[in-house]
Design a protein around this motif. Structure first.
Motif, PDB file in Angstrom:
ATOM      1  N   GLY A 157      -4.452  -4.327  -3.870  1.00 36.15           N
ATOM      2  CA  GLY A 157      -5.649  -3.110  -3.898  1.00 36.15           C
ATOM      3  C   GLY A 157      -4.884  -1.987  -4.302  1.00 36.15           C
ATOM      4  N   HIS A 158      -5.138  -1.840  -5.604  1.00 35.18           N
ATOM      5  CA  HIS A 158      -4.275  -0.607  -6.023  1.00 35.18           C
ATOM      6  C   HIS A 158      -5.181   0.605  -6.542  1.00 35.18           C
ATOM      7  CE1 HIS A 158      -0.505  -3.309  -7.068  1.00 35.18           C
ATOM      8  NE2 HIS A 158      -0.917  -3.384  -6.070  1.00 35.18           N
TER       9      HIS A 158
ATOM     10  N   ASP B  79       0.978  -1.255   0.105  1.00 36.58           N
ATOM     11  CA  ASP B  79       0.178  -0.001   0.077  1.00 36.58           C
ATOM     12  C   ASP B  79       0.685   1.434   0.040  1.00 36.58           C
ATOM     13  OD1 ASP B  79      -2.289  -1.483   0.129  1.00 36.58           O
ATOM     14  OD2 ASP B  79      -2.018  -1.828   2.323  1.00 36.58           O
TER      15      ASP B  79
ATOM     16  N   ARG C 283      -5.485   0.146   8.572  1.00 39.52           N
ATOM     17  CA  ARG C 283      -4.315  -0.162   8.522  1.00 39.52           C
ATOM     18  C   ARG C 283      -3.432   0.341   9.807  1.00 39.52           C
ATOM     19  NH1 ARG C 283      -3.810   2.164   2.302  1.00 39.52           N
ATOM     20  NH2 ARG C 283      -4.782   0.659   1.627  1.00 39.52           N
TER      21      ARG C 283
HETATM   22 MG    MG Z   1      -2.868  -1.534  -1.741  1.00 39.94          MG
END
Ligand code: MG
Ligand code: GDP
Length: 423
Positions: free
Chosen positions: A39-40, A12, A305
């Motif tokens: 997950g971009h 991330d 996060r």
């Molecule tokens: Mg990501």
């Protein structure tokens, strides 16, 4: 020209947004490992997109996108992701999307096993994204996985399905006491979700090798960061694949080619999704403030996060693992308005100061050593040239360069494509 865009930290870092930006000069963008646990997030003039399996070059009309043989592909997820993008007006055809015939297929039972195992582990869980990644990579190395190219050989596939389903049920039913996998549902899955993808499947190694010989520029896009690499990361709290740049030509299908450049994507502070040792972690109010400022919630899972200040020990190690020639530093704008910034410059282990990232098992005994530097009190999100940045921000960049011994060439100051400074 072969360039890899890879993560220096725990993932991330903003790899997707940097691929979206830097791919303007490239002909091909290729994902080479991992699956839909990625997950971009990419924000550009076409909108906001979260990409899980598709390379971030898919948003550029003239870029060919490749899903390499090092990947694991959930057929249903890919179908839905392609559908979502098409609805948003993105063109996806066999001309601009090529899937390796050697890429491995993530099956619904891999996802089920991932969930069953996390539940069995309870509070000892790994923090898996529950997308079947560890089970499918395990099967790959057990030589009990299906690959995209098998979709073209129906009779052989039927035979293998029988054998593999029988074997799989030894653990699904015998071990986890779950519902059995059936031959019929497995074949139906291939028919429903595999068949329509067949036009996209090809020998991508051959395609990339030819493209390279024709002088085309190829970019490799990593999923996750160095510290989640199966060999070099914080094992066992890693992903199940090689996230490092050196693996890119292999996972893409061109082991004969060598990288020309490795660009490391490094975050201006630290974040980590899931379990595992995270030495410089912030807790309480300090963590909350940074998490909110950075919008640090997982793109693939929505999980908050874990956050902390920049960790020079872990980052220098990440840079070494990635063989990074240069660094793009991301999310510097998030640190604006903090009077003082902390940087973890070393760890203390058994009363000794260490600068080299240790064997992961001892990380829990390491204490972070922080240095304080002056922050900047202004918004930097509109800065587009180095001279626009406040002195304190430039000092911060220079300090990270010095601590990590690597040149920072790009700094991003916002999530949109053009929100960056070239140094
Ligand atoms: Mg990501
Ligand atoms: P990836 O997995 O490495 O591609 O990174 P993610 O997309 O999962 O996480 C990066 C997050 O930060 C995304 O939500 C981006 O939109 C956002 N982002 C990227 N660059 C910047 C930046 O320079 N500033 C800010 N504020 N957000 C950014």
């Amino acid at each position: 020209m072969l360039t890899s865009i890879c993560g220096i930290n725990w993932g991330d870092e903003g790899k997707g947004r940097m691929v979206d930006l830097l791919s303007s000069d490239y002909d091909v963008v290729c994902r080479y490992q991992g699956g839909n646990n990625a997950g971009h997030t990419v924000i550009n003039e076409r909108g906001k997109f979260i990409l899980n399996l598709l390379p971030s070059g898919i948003l550029r009309e003239d870029v060919v996108n490749v899903l390499g043989c090092g990947m694991v592909i959930d057929l249903k997820h890919l179908t839905e992701e392609m559908g979502r993008l098409r609805e948003a007006g993105v063109k996806i055809t066999p001309e601009n999307l090529k899937i390796s015939d050697k890429a491995v297929i993530t099956m619904p039972y891999h996802v089920r096993l991932d969930c069953l195992e996390e539940e069995r582990l309870a509070d000892k869980k790994f923090g898996s994204t529950r997308r079947g990644i560890a089970p499918v990579y395990s099967d790959k190395y057990m030589k009990k996985a299906f690959r995209m190219g098998e979709l073209f050989h129906e009779e052989l596939l039927k035979e293998r399905v029988k054998d593999i389903v029988e074997w799989k049920n030894l653990s699904v039913v015998g071990g986890y006491r779950s519902e059995p996998v059936t031959v019929e549902e497995t074949l139906a899955y291939f028919k429903q979700y595999g068949e329509p993808l067949k036009p996209f499947v090809t020998d991508t190694g051959l395609y990339l090798d030819k493209a390279h010989k024709e002088g085309k520029k190829i970019m490799f896009e990593a999923q996750l960061g160095a510290l989640r690499d199966i060999d070099f990361g914080i094992y066992p709290y890693t992903s199940s694949s090689s996230t490092i740049a050196a693996y890119a030509p292999i996972g893409a299908g061109v082991p004969n080619l060598k990288l020309d450049k490795s660009i490391g994507i490094m975050k201006a502070y630290s974040t980590c999704v899931g379990e595992g040792p995270f030495t410089a972690e912030y807790f309480g109010e300090k963590a909350e403030k940074l998490r909110e400022a950075g919008g640090e919630y997982g793109a693939a899972t929505g999980r908050p996060r874990r956050v902390g200040p920049f960790d020079a020990v872990a980052s220098a190690y990440g840079i070494r693992c990635q063989g990074a020639d240069e660094i793009a530093l991301t999310k510097l704008d998030v640190l604006s308005g903090m009077e003082e910034l902390e940087i973890c410059t070393s760890y203390e282990l058994n009363g000794k100061i260490i600068h080299d990232f240790p064997f992961p098992d001892v990380l829990t005994e390491c204490k972070p050593v922080f240095e304080k530097v002056k922050g900047w009190n202004c918004d930097i999100s509109a800065c587009r040239r180095a001279e626009d940045l406040p002195k304190e921000a430039l000092d911060y960049i220079r300090m990270l360069e010095k601590l990590c011994n690597c040149k920072i060439t790009y700094v991003s100051v916002g999530a949109e494509r053009d929100a960056y400074v070239k140094l």
